[in-house]
Design a protein around this motif. Structure first.
Motif, PDB file in Angstrom:
ATOM      1  N   ALA A  87       0.673  -0.763  -0.165  1.00  0.00           N
ATOM      2  CA  ALA A  87      -0.239   0.039  -0.004  1.00  0.00           C
ATOM      3  C   ALA A  87       0.579   1.113   0.042  1.00  0.00           C
ATOM      4  O   ALA A  87       1.631   1.367   0.713  1.00  0.00           O
ATOM      5  CB  ALA A  87      -0.463  -0.264   1.146  1.00  0.00           C
ATOM      6  N   ILE A  88       0.285   2.605  -0.577  1.00  0.00           N
ATOM      7  CA  ILE A  88       0.913   3.495  -0.438  1.00  0.00           C
ATOM      8  C   ILE A  88       0.615   4.793   0.155  1.00  0.00           C
ATOM      9  O   ILE A  88      -0.750   4.742   0.644  1.00  0.00           O
ATOM     10  CB  ILE A  88       1.504   3.893  -2.090  1.00  0.00           C
ATOM     11  CG1 ILE A  88       2.195   2.342  -2.641  1.00  0.00           C
ATOM     12  CG2 ILE A  88       1.744   5.393  -2.534  1.00  0.00           C
ATOM     13  CD1 ILE A  88       2.415   3.162  -4.208  1.00  0.00           C
ATOM     14  N   ILE A  89       1.238   5.357   0.871  1.00  0.00           N
ATOM     15  CA  ILE A  89       0.740   6.597   2.010  1.00  0.00           C
ATOM     16  C   ILE A  89       0.740   7.254   0.165  1.00  0.00           C
ATOM     17  O   ILE A  89       1.566   8.596  -0.054  1.00  0.00           O
ATOM     18  CB  ILE A  89       1.919   7.224   2.761  1.00  0.00           C
ATOM     19  CG1 ILE A  89       2.834   5.813   3.611  1.00  0.00           C
ATOM     20  CG2 ILE A  89       1.794   8.654   3.346  1.00  0.00           C
ATOM     21  CD1 ILE A  89       3.457   6.419   4.739  1.00  0.00           C
ATOM     22  N   THR A  90      -1.055   7.857   0.852  1.00  0.00           N
ATOM     23  CA  THR A  90      -1.134   8.807  -0.159  1.00  0.00           C
ATOM     24  C   THR A  90      -1.367  10.683   0.277  1.00  0.00           C
ATOM     25  O   THR A  90      -1.407  11.385  -0.519  1.00  0.00           O
ATOM     26  CB  THR A  90      -2.445   8.675  -1.399  1.00  0.00           C
ATOM     27  OG1 THR A  90      -3.309   8.706  -0.287  1.00  0.00           O
ATOM     28  CG2 THR A  90      -1.662   7.396  -2.457  1.00  0.00           C
ATOM     29  N   LYS A  91      -1.239  10.280   1.301  1.00  0.00           N
ATOM     30  CA  LYS A  91      -1.790  11.595   1.972  1.00  0.00           C
ATOM     31  C   LYS A  91      -1.333  11.339   3.820  1.00  0.00           C
ATOM     32  O   LYS A  91      -1.568  10.615   4.151  1.00  0.00           O
ATOM     33  CB  LYS A  91      -3.024  11.807   2.162  1.00  0.00           C
ATOM     34  CG  LYS A  91      -3.454  13.235   2.500  1.00  0.00           C
ATOM     35  CD  LYS A  91      -4.976  13.808   2.213  1.00  0.00           C
ATOM     36  CE  LYS A  91      -5.479  15.005   3.154  1.00  0.00           C
ATOM     37  NZ  LYS A  91      -6.766  14.794   3.092  1.00  0.00           N
ATOM     38  N   VAL A 145       5.907   7.551  16.373  1.00  0.00           N
ATOM     39  CA  VAL A 145       5.655   7.060  15.535  1.00  0.00           C
ATOM     40  C   VAL A 145       5.692   7.383  13.483  1.00  0.00           C
ATOM     41  O   VAL A 145       6.766   6.746  13.468  1.00  0.00           O
ATOM     42  CB  VAL A 145       4.643   6.259  15.803  1.00  0.00           C
ATOM     43  CG1 VAL A 145       4.050   4.914  14.753  1.00  0.00           C
ATOM     44  CG2 VAL A 145       4.250   5.322  17.097  1.00  0.00           C
ATOM     45  N   LEU A 146       5.323   8.184  13.892  1.00  0.00           N
ATOM     46  CA  LEU A 146       5.677   9.365  12.162  1.00  0.00           C
ATOM     47  C   LEU A 146       6.791   9.550  11.848  1.00  0.00           C
ATOM     48  O   LEU A 146       7.509   9.023  10.856  1.00  0.00           O
ATOM     49  CB  LEU A 146       4.734  10.602  12.278  1.00  0.00           C
ATOM     50  CG  LEU A 146       4.815  10.569  10.847  1.00  0.00           C
ATOM     51  CD1 LEU A 146       3.875  10.601  10.343  1.00  0.00           C
ATOM     52  CD2 LEU A 146       4.861  12.870  11.168  1.00  0.00           C
ATOM     53  N   LYS A 202       4.518  10.435   2.344  1.00  0.00           N
ATOM     54  CA  LYS A 202       3.741  10.702   1.366  1.00  0.00           C
ATOM     55  C   LYS A 202       4.451   9.436  -0.002  1.00  0.00           C
ATOM     56  O   LYS A 202       5.988   9.781  -0.327  1.00  0.00           O
ATOM     57  CB  LYS A 202       3.130  12.217   1.318  1.00  0.00           C
ATOM     58  CG  LYS A 202       2.716  11.658  -0.538  1.00  0.00           C
ATOM     59  CD  LYS A 202       1.652  13.141  -0.835  1.00  0.00           C
ATOM     60  CE  LYS A 202       0.723  13.102  -2.148  1.00  0.00           C
ATOM     61  NZ  LYS A 202       0.253  14.723  -2.348  1.00  0.00           N
ATOM     62  N   GLY A 203       4.276   8.908  -0.771  1.00  0.00           N
ATOM     63  CA  GLY A 203       4.619   8.103  -1.843  1.00  0.00           C
ATOM     64  C   GLY A 203       5.494   7.040  -0.984  1.00  0.00           C
ATOM     65  O   GLY A 203       5.678   5.636  -1.862  1.00  0.00           O
ATOM     66  N   LEU A 208      -3.552   8.877   8.542  1.00  0.00           N
ATOM     67  CA  LEU A 208      -2.433   8.611   7.269  1.00  0.00           C
ATOM     68  C   LEU A 208      -3.457   7.725   6.074  1.00  0.00           C
ATOM     69  O   LEU A 208      -4.423   7.048   6.766  1.00  0.00           O
ATOM     70  CB  LEU A 208      -1.535   7.107   7.521  1.00  0.00           C
ATOM     71  CG  LEU A 208      -0.188   7.818   7.981  1.00  0.00           C
ATOM     72  CD1 LEU A 208      -0.079   8.293   9.024  1.00  0.00           C
ATOM     73  CD2 LEU A 208       0.826   5.957   7.912  1.00  0.00           C
ATOM     74  N   TYR A 209      -3.532   7.863   4.984  1.00  0.00           N
ATOM     75  CA  TYR A 209      -4.229   7.843   4.019  1.00  0.00           C
ATOM     76  C   TYR A 209      -3.900   6.524   2.921  1.00  0.00           C
ATOM     77  O   TYR A 209      -2.511   7.012   2.286  1.00  0.00           O
ATOM     78  CB  TYR A 209      -4.904   8.734   2.852  1.00  0.00           C
ATOM     79  CG  TYR A 209      -5.532   9.594   3.780  1.00  0.00           C
ATOM     80  CD1 TYR A 209      -7.316   9.631   3.777  1.00  0.00           C
ATOM     81  CD2 TYR A 209      -5.266  10.678   5.061  1.00  0.00           C
ATOM     82  CE1 TYR A 209      -8.141   9.981   4.885  1.00  0.00           C
ATOM     83  CE2 TYR A 209      -6.125  11.168   5.422  1.00  0.00           C
ATOM     84  CZ  TYR A 209      -7.629  11.147   5.281  1.00  0.00           C
ATOM     85  OH  TYR A 209      -8.258  12.084   6.417  1.00  0.00           O
ATOM     86  N   LEU A 210      -3.912   5.620   3.201  1.00  0.00           N
ATOM     87  CA  LEU A 210      -3.569   4.373   2.054  1.00  0.00           C
ATOM     88  C   LEU A 210      -4.558   3.961   0.994  1.00  0.00           C
ATOM     89  O   LEU A 210      -5.263   3.930   0.767  1.00  0.00           O
ATOM     90  CB  LEU A 210      -3.490   3.501   2.628  1.00  0.00           C
ATOM     91  CG  LEU A 210      -2.299   3.363   4.293  1.00  0.00           C
ATOM     92  CD1 LEU A 210      -1.886   1.806   4.812  1.00  0.00           C
ATOM     93  CD2 LEU A 210      -0.859   3.619   3.552  1.00  0.00           C
ATOM     94  N   ASP A 211      -3.787   4.448  -0.266  1.00  0.00           N
ATOM     95  CA  ASP A 211      -4.129   4.498  -1.877  1.00  0.00           C
ATOM     96  C   ASP A 211      -5.583   5.147  -1.224  1.00  0.00           C
ATOM     97  O   ASP A 211      -6.037   4.788  -1.931  1.00  0.00           O
ATOM     98  CB  ASP A 211      -4.047   2.925  -1.866  1.00  0.00           C
ATOM     99  CG  ASP A 211      -3.718   2.250  -1.784  1.00  0.00           C
ATOM    100  OD1 ASP A 211      -2.108   2.486  -2.593  1.00  0.00           O
ATOM    101  OD2 ASP A 211      -3.362   1.181  -1.156  1.00  0.00           O
TER     102      ASP A 211
END
Length: 266
Positions: free
Chosen positions: A2-6, A33-34, A41-42, A19-22
C-alpha cells in the motif's frame, strides 16, 4: 503493498497524524511513530510494516497515558501497571511502556518508596508496619521497602507514637486506667508501631490517673450501668453492677465504694 497517499495532522490533537493509504483513510499515528518509521507521502508499506507501525503506536498511546498518570504524583511500577491494565492494554504493551519509563527515569521504585516513607514520617500518623503494608499493596518489592524504612528513625517513631497516644488518651479519658492502657497499646499496634516502640512510648503517654480522676471515670461508667440495671434490686443489682464495672477495668475497691455510697444516698 500500500502506498501512503496523504498525511494530515489531526485538528484536535496536533501530535497525531491521519494516514491515508491508496487515497483512503487507514489509521492514525503519534508524531514520534511517524518520525521513527520515516512515514511520508509516497512510501510503500507492507502488511507487516502496517502491523508493526500500529503496534508501536499502541505502545506510544499507552506510554502517553502512563505519563499523564504520573503527572499528578510519583507512582510505583505496580500502580502504573494496574492503571494501564484497567485501560485494557495487554501485557506486552504494558511491559514495553514500563521499560521505556525506566529508560527515561520516569519510574524508580526505590526512590518512590523513599519519597513515600519521607511523606509519612512528616505527617507522623503511621508506624513502619502500616507504611510497609501500603507499599506492598503498591507492588513495591520488599528489599526497596526495607531500604526506604531506614529513613524512619527510631526516635521519630517513638515521638510519633507518643503524640498519637496522647491524643487517643485524651479522647478516651473517661475509661479506667487499666482499659485505657490496653486500648492505647492496641491502638498503636493498629497504627503500625512495634511492641518495642510502644513499650517505650507508653512510659511518656499520659494515661495514668490520679485517684480522683479514676473515681470520676468510674462514676461516669457506673451511671450508664445503673440506667441499664435500675430495675434490679438487692444482690442481683450489686452483682450486675460489679460485673459491668469490673469489665471496664475498675478495681473492686472503687466499685464497692460507689455501690456503698449509692446505698447510703437511698
Amino acid at each position: 503493498m500500500a502506498i501512503i497517499t496523504k498525511i494530515a495532522v489531526q485538528q484536535k490533537n496536533t501530535n497525531r497524524y491521519n494516514l491515508y493509504l491508496d487515497e483512503a483513510y487507514a489509521f492514525s499515528v503519534d508524531e514520534a511513530v511517524l518520525i521513527r518509521f520515516a512515514l511520508k507521502k509516497g512510501k510503500e508499506l507492507t502488511d507487516f510494516d502496517i502491523t508493526q507501525i500500529q503496534y508501536e503506536d499502541d505502545i506510544r498511546k499507552a506510554f502517553n497515558e502512563a505519563v499523564h498518570f504520573l503527572s499528578f504524583r510519583m507512582r510505583s511500577e505496580g500502580e502504573i501497571k494496574k492503571h494501564l491494565a484497567k485501560k485494557e492494554w495487554n501485557e506486552p504493551i504494558i511491559g514495553a511502556v514500563l521499560q521505556t519509563l525506566r529508560e527515561h527515569q520516569y519510574v524508580d521504585d526505590l526512590e518512590f518508596a523513599k519519597a513515600y516513607v519521607r511523606t509519612q514520617v512528616n505527617t507522623g500518623k503511621k508506624g513502619p508496619q502500616i507504611i510497609k503494608q501500603e507499599l506492598l499493596q503498591k507492588d513495591v518489592q520488599n528489599s526497596y521497602i526495607e531500604n526506604a524504612l531506614t529513613l524512619y528513625k527510631t526516635e521519630d517513631q517513638i515521638l510519633h507514637a507518643i503524640q498519637l497516644g496522647n491524643k487517643h488518651a485524651e479522647k478516651n479519658k473517661h475509661l479506667s486506667e487499666k482499659i485505657l492502657k490496653q486500648k492505647l497499646e492496641q491502638f498503636l499496634l493498629t497504627k503500625g508501631f512495634s511492641f518495642d516502640i510502644i513499650s517505650i512510648a507508653m512510659e511518656e503517654i499520659h494515661f495514668e490517673k490520679k485517684d480522683e480522676e479514676e473515681w470520676l471515670s468510674l462514676v461516669k461508667q457506673a451511671e450508664k450501668a445503673d440506667r441499664k440495671y435500675q430495675n434490679l434490686e438487692g444482690f442481683a443489682y450489686k452483682q450486675k453492677m460489679k460485673q459491668a464495672l469490673f469489665r471496664k477495668g475498675f478495681s473492686l475497691e472503687l466499685i464497692d465504694r460507689y455501690i456503698d455510697e449509692k446505698e447510703n444516698r437511698c
